[in-house]
Design a protein around this motif. Structure first.
Motif, PDB file in Angstrom:
ATOM      1  N   ARG A 156      54.638  38.914  79.165  1.00 18.52           N
ATOM      2  CA  ARG A 156      55.052  38.395  77.855  1.00 18.52           C
ATOM      3  C   ARG A 156      56.461  38.799  77.444  1.00 18.52           C
ATOM      4  O   ARG A 156      57.074  38.120  76.620  1.00 18.52           O
ATOM      5  CB  ARG A 156      54.083  38.871  76.768  1.00 18.52           C
ATOM      6  N   TYR A 177      61.025  38.804  74.100  1.00 19.07           N
ATOM      7  CA  TYR A 177      59.848  38.035  74.523  1.00 19.07           C
ATOM      8  C   TYR A 177      60.275  36.842  75.382  1.00 19.07           C
ATOM      9  O   TYR A 177      61.288  36.178  75.100  1.00 19.07           O
ATOM     10  CB  TYR A 177      59.059  37.570  73.300  1.00 19.07           C
ATOM     11  N   ASP A 179      58.942  34.040  75.607  1.00 19.29           N
ATOM     12  CA  ASP A 179      58.864  32.779  74.854  1.00 19.29           C
ATOM     13  C   ASP A 179      60.164  32.467  74.131  1.00 19.29           C
ATOM     14  O   ASP A 179      60.448  31.296  73.831  1.00 19.29           O
ATOM     15  CB  ASP A 179      57.723  32.845  73.845  1.00 19.29           C
ATOM     16  N   ASP A 180      60.953  33.491  73.822  1.00 19.69           N
ATOM     17  CA  ASP A 180      62.209  33.287  73.090  1.00 19.69           C
ATOM     18  C   ASP A 180      63.371  32.919  74.002  1.00 19.69           C
ATOM     19  O   ASP A 180      64.403  32.440  73.529  1.00 19.69           O
ATOM     20  CB  ASP A 180      62.568  34.554  72.304  1.00 19.69           C
ATOM     21  N   SER A 270      56.780  28.292  79.028  1.00 17.59           N
ATOM     22  CA  SER A 270      58.122  28.461  78.460  1.00 17.59           C
ATOM     23  C   SER A 270      59.004  27.302  78.878  1.00 17.59           C
ATOM     24  O   SER A 270      58.852  26.729  79.961  1.00 17.59           O
ATOM     25  CB  SER A 270      58.727  29.786  78.934  1.00 17.59           C
TER      26      SER A 270
END
Length: 308
Positions: A156, A177, A179-180, A270
């Motif tokens: 993550r 992260y 995801d960012d 992602s």
């Protein structure tokens, strides 16, 4: 007369059959040549600093170790007269020398392993995802200053830890992260054409979450800014001086970190793009950073009668 016509007809039919038989071979050779040209085509990607352009994902062969000087030759295939194919890799300058590297506290046996284990125990929690690996790398800041950092990778996030290897305690940490992330750049560390800074001859990886936007001036001109939307890593200097094989040096290897990071990003849901292109460090004169890096101020080491 009829005999002549029959002979002429047989000759034409034979010629037509020979011509038809040659068509597939020529077609196959043209197709092979076309596919070969397609495979050999090199896609030029502009040097990326703050760009989130098209994705150029590549296979794990992109992470082949290119630290050796000179060329690596492939063995000649038996039974063929072909010349051995040679792959030329970029030149790498080994940071520091063997005597200088012994002054690093992280060069001492067990120091890095104990520090990493302490960070894993104290800072990682189940909600951070599956643990994937840990490294001691060199972080290169916006102002081209080198910093010694412990890096933890999970499914993550990427955690960057500032650690005091003299007092053996954590000083600060930052979570990024996956995801960012919108862009990951893997390639040579280079400077702008007008820069006076000497070439590094070193590879790195840059993690970016700026959405393709340029940095604001208040961030660019503030050396203490904590709002820089990217992190740049290179292999730790100990990598080139560590005794043993690949396994002993893997903790200091940026290439292994980049490979596992790419796998983690591709596995996670992602939209991050992965580029293999030069990483531009926006330093034009860099006198302060040259002095900082030459004296290894970003690393914990023995300096004469003092240690810092």
């Amino acid at each position: 007369m009829s005999d002549l016509l029959d002979d002429d007809l047989e000759l034409r039919i034979g010629t037509l059959q020979l011509s038809t038989d040659n068509v597939p071979a020529n077609s196959e050779s043209r197709q092979d040549q076309t596919s070969g040209n397609a495979r050999n085509t090199h896609v030029n990607v502009p040097s990326s600093v703050l760009s989130g352009a098209d994705s150029l994902t590549s296979s794990s062969s992109s992470f082949a170790d290119a630290r050796a000087d000179g060329a690596v030759s492939n063995a000649q295939q038996p039974g063929t007269g072909e010349e051995p194919v040679q792959t030329v890799y970029p030149r790498y300058d080994v940071p520091f020398n063997r005597e200088n590297i012994k002054d690093f506290f992280t060069f001492r046996r067990g120091v890095v392993e104990n520090a990493i284990q302490e960070c894993i125990t104290a800072l990682l929690f189940p909600e951070d995802g599956e643990y994937l690996g840990s490294w001691l790398l060199t972080e290169i800041t916006l102002w081209d200053n080198e910093k010694e950092r412990i890096v933890l990778l999970t499914s993550r996030l990427v955690m960057t830890i500032k650690y005091d290897f003299i007092a053996m305690k954590q000083l600060d940490f930052k979570k990024t992260y996956l995801d960012d992330l919108d862009t990951i750049v893997i390639g040579e560390l280079v400077y702008p054409p007008s820069s006076l800074v000497p070439e590094r001859n070193l590879r790195g990886v840059r993690l970016m979450w700026n959405k393709g936007e340029a940095l604001p001036l208040k961030t660019v001109w503030n050396p203490f800014s904590q709002d820089v939307p990217f992190i740049t890593f290179a292999s730790h200097p100990i990598y080139w001086h560590k005794d043993g094989g690949v396994d002993e040096r893997s903790t200091y290897d940026m290439e292994l970190f980049a490979e596992k990071l790419q796998r983690a990003v591709e596995t996670a849901p992602s939209a991050c793009c992965i580029h293999h292109s030069p990483i531009v460090i926006q330093s034009y004169v860099g006198l302060t950073s040259l002095l900082h890096n030459k004296t290894s101020m970003g690393f914990f080491k023995v300096r004469g009668k003092f240690s810092f």
